[in-house]
Design an enzyme around this catalytic site. Structure first.
Site, mmCIF file in Angstrom:
data_model
loop_
_atom_site.group_PDB
_atom_site.id
_atom_site.type_symbol
_atom_site.label_atom_id
_atom_site.label_comp_id
_atom_site.label_asym_id
_atom_site.label_seq_id
_atom_site.Cartn_x
_atom_site.Cartn_y
_atom_site.Cartn_z
ATOM 1 N N SER A 193 98.051 -9.102 104.086
ATOM 2 C CA SER A 193 98.913 -10.192 104.485
ATOM 3 C C SER A 193 100.330 -9.975 103.933
ATOM 4 O O SER A 193 100.857 -8.883 104.046
ATOM 5 C CB SER A 193 98.280 -11.491 103.985
ATOM 6 O OG SER A 193 98.728 -12.555 104.732
ATOM 7 N N ASP A 462 93.401 -11.400 114.543
ATOM 8 C CA ASP A 462 94.211 -11.983 113.471
ATOM 9 C C ASP A 462 95.425 -12.711 114.054
ATOM 10 O O ASP A 462 96.232 -12.098 114.749
ATOM 11 C CB ASP A 462 94.668 -10.837 112.553
ATOM 12 C CG ASP A 462 95.590 -11.308 111.440
ATOM 13 O OD1 ASP A 462 95.728 -12.532 111.239
ATOM 14 O OD2 ASP A 462 96.171 -10.432 110.769
#
Ligand SMILES: *[C@@H]1O[C@H](CO)[C@@H](O)[C@H](O)[C@H]1NC(C)=O
Ligand SMILES: *[C@@H]1O[C@H](CO)[C@@H](O)[C@H](O)[C@H]1NC(C)=O
Ligand SMILES: *[C@@H]1O[C@H](CO)[C@@H](O)[C@H](O)[C@H]1NC(C)=O
Ligand SMILES: *[C@@H]1O[C@H](CO)[C@@H](O)[C@H](O)[C@H]1NC(C)=O
Length: 528
Positions: A193, A462
């Site tokens: 991330s 995602d």
């Protein structure tokens, strides 16, 4: 072993205890792009090195004296927390370093272990693992508050410099720990991330420090107008549900654009949200249903929040709609009833609607509370200054599952409330801009980076994918020296070994990554 429990933790606790005020509630914001939390292994289970020496528990925290300002070392140091284990280490092995990014890192010590890709690489390469808390999160604070003045040293570049300065100067608590600087031992950066973006940034900015990297769901490209967040969701969710959401959103946008207050209030009432006075707050509230997607993983199983929402729209009298959904009328009533019967209570509890979902009360003390260990405030600072990532509606030529009444200025306005005077802003519109977004993409090449020995791992599902090298719009397809690995996973799925057990494609990403690491590690030579 009791030695390990002396002194330091008590000191650390004192530092963050600066009495936290019973704070006023602020509006529910959008989610952060954070790495998944993994349960910390029990302290009861002993950790042992390869030769049977008992090691401190994974949860034992150490302190590194980090420079407050890498541009001005004379300002001195602050205490940066880290966690470490050498259970798999053998002389010559690599040091595997990760920052979990915008969180209190004490909950992320499982990233030392072989339940994550970090520990798996350590186990295969005889390495040691380190988790380093990011400056201005948890207990790692250069200053005693999160005021605009203190946050001046919260920049992406300072975070990159922290990683390098740590690697170059730490004396790791292990045998020969002062002989492991880059050049003497290979350092491998891992992250997911935002922490994954830091892997890419640090490797391009400090090529002599970090030898190889693994960046999962790395949000490397700063994007102000980030409607793309909702694209993987729209593409992957059940077709009936996306068709019905698109129909409702098109209706919402046409009603909001009509400026007919009677119609607008009737629409808000359908959702029980007539108490929200600003139309864009109402439009932004409808994004909340979609955010549940970010919590999904291959092993989530049925019945999560996102599917509860789709079922509310698509299952009527026990029958589910075909691919085109039930159509606007049913979807609007069903979505509204879901908010009124279940969802409002789930996300807002007993708060009134302006407190929970309204963003226009600039006098709410919530915006200015600057106590430590307030991850949301520190993260918002990075967004307002460097990344943007404002969730909004898609451009008119694109299908959209979120309202176009929400624009980047919706988020930028809140930056002005939180950090008054911090940005150049526009005195006419009182909208501030994201001063460093373009500079960030230039400095670290965003999704165009060509850094070698860097693995990018992504999941097709995602929601942050559009800010990664796996974005539909990314020009970069990778190479053998910069492999781009794609699975059917979600956000950072490939960091978790248990997700590899749930998805063969995630497992294949993990296995391929380990193979690359073995190959590169074999080619490493010390420098003098
Ligand atoms: C085991 O390893 C520890 C640390 O690496 C070292 O200090 C110790 O001497 C080793 N013991 C044996 C029996 O090899
Ligand atoms: C992971 O490490 C633990 C020791 O911490 C070990 O007992 C276990 O066998 C390892 N798991 C795998 C799959 O190698
Ligand atoms: C329709 O919606 C239901 C309930 O959410 C879902 O289980 C099903 O897969 C969807 N079917 C199609 C064709 O989209
Ligand atoms: C401020 O916003 C107004 C209205 O959008 C625009 O016309 C003006 O150019 C902006 N000023 C600056 C300095 O960006």
């Amino acid at each position: 072993m009791l030695l390990f429990h002396l002194a330091l933790p008590a000191l650390l606790l004192l530092r963050s205890a600066a009495a936290r005020p019973a704070h006023a509630k602020g509006p529910l914001g959008p989610p952060h792009p954070r790495v998944p939390h993994v349960e910390t292994p029990s302290e009861e289970v002993p950790v042992t090195s390869r030769n049977g020496t008992q090691l401190p528990p994974y949860t034992y925290s150490y302190v590194f004296e980090q420079l407050i300002d890498h541009n001005n070392p004379s300002l001195g140091t602050f205490r940066q927390r880290y966690w470490h284990t050498y259970e798999f280490y053998e002389p010559g092995g690599p040091i595997i370093l990760m920052t979990p990014g915008e969180v209190d890192a004490s909950g992320y010590t499982a990233y030392l272990t072989n339940s994550t890709i970090n520990g798996r690489i350590a186990q295969e390469l005889n390495g040691a693992t380190v988790v380093l808390e990011h400056r201005f999160f948890g207990n790692s604070n250069p200053y005693q508050d999160l005021s605009v003045k203190s946050l001046g040293v919260l920049t992406v570049q300072q975070a990159v410099d922290d990683l390098a300065y740590f690697a170059q100067n730490v004396n790791l608590p292990m045998p020969g720990g002062d002989q492991l600087a880059p050049g003497k031992a290979p350092w491998i950066l891992v992250g997911g991330s935002y922490g994954g973006a830091l892997v890419s940034y640090a490797m391009s900015n400090k090529p002599d420090v970090f030898y190889a990297g693994y960046a999962s769901s790395a949000v490397v490209q700063a994007i102000i107008d980030f409607w793309g967040y909702f694209e993987p969701i729209r593409q992957s969710m059940p077709a009936n549900c996306s068709a019905d959401i698109e129909a409702v959103i098109a209706h919402v946008d046409s009603v909001l654009a009509s400026n007919d207050n009677t119609q607008i209030n009737a629409l808000k009432s359908t959702f029980g949200l007539q108490g929200l006075s600003h139309n864009d707050d109402f439009a932004a509230a409808l994004q909340q249903n979609l955010f549940a997607w970010q919590d999904m993983q291959p092993d989530s199983g049925p019945g999560g929040g996102f599917y509860e929402f789709c079922d509310a729209l698509e299952v009527k009298n026990g029958v589910s709609a075909g691919a085109s959904g039930w159509g606007l009328d049913n979807a609007l009533q069903a979505w509204g009833n879901y908010w009124k019967s279940t969802y409002y209570q789930q996300i807002c509890g007993d708060d009134d609607v302006e407190t929970c979902l309204g963003t226009y009360d600039a006098t709410n003390p919530f915006w200015s509370y600057d106590y430590l260990d307030n991850a949301d405030r520190s993260w918002q600072w990075l967004l307002c200054n460097e990344f943007g990532f404002y969730f909004d509606g898609a451009p008119s030529a694109q299908p959209t599952i979120t309202s176009r009444a929400v624009t980047p200025s919706y988020g930028e306005r809140q930056c002005g409330y939180r950090f008054p005077g911090a940005f150049p802003g526009n005195t006419t519109t009182s909208v501030v801009e994201v001063p460093n977004a373009r500079g960030l993409n230039v400095a670290y090449q965003g999704w165009e980076t060509t850094t070698p020995r860097l693995i990018f791992a992504n999941g097709i599902n995602d929601p942050w994918r559009e800010a990664t090298v796996a974005a539909d719009g990314s020009p970069n397809t990778g190479s053998d020296m910069q492999p781009h690995l794609l699975s059917d996973g979600f956000h950072c799925s490939d960091m978790l070994i248990r997700e590899g057990a749930a998805s063969a494609k995630v497992k294949s990403v993990q296995d391929t990554a380990v193979t690359y690491m073995q190959e590169w590690f074999a080619q490493w030579t010390p420098s003098s």
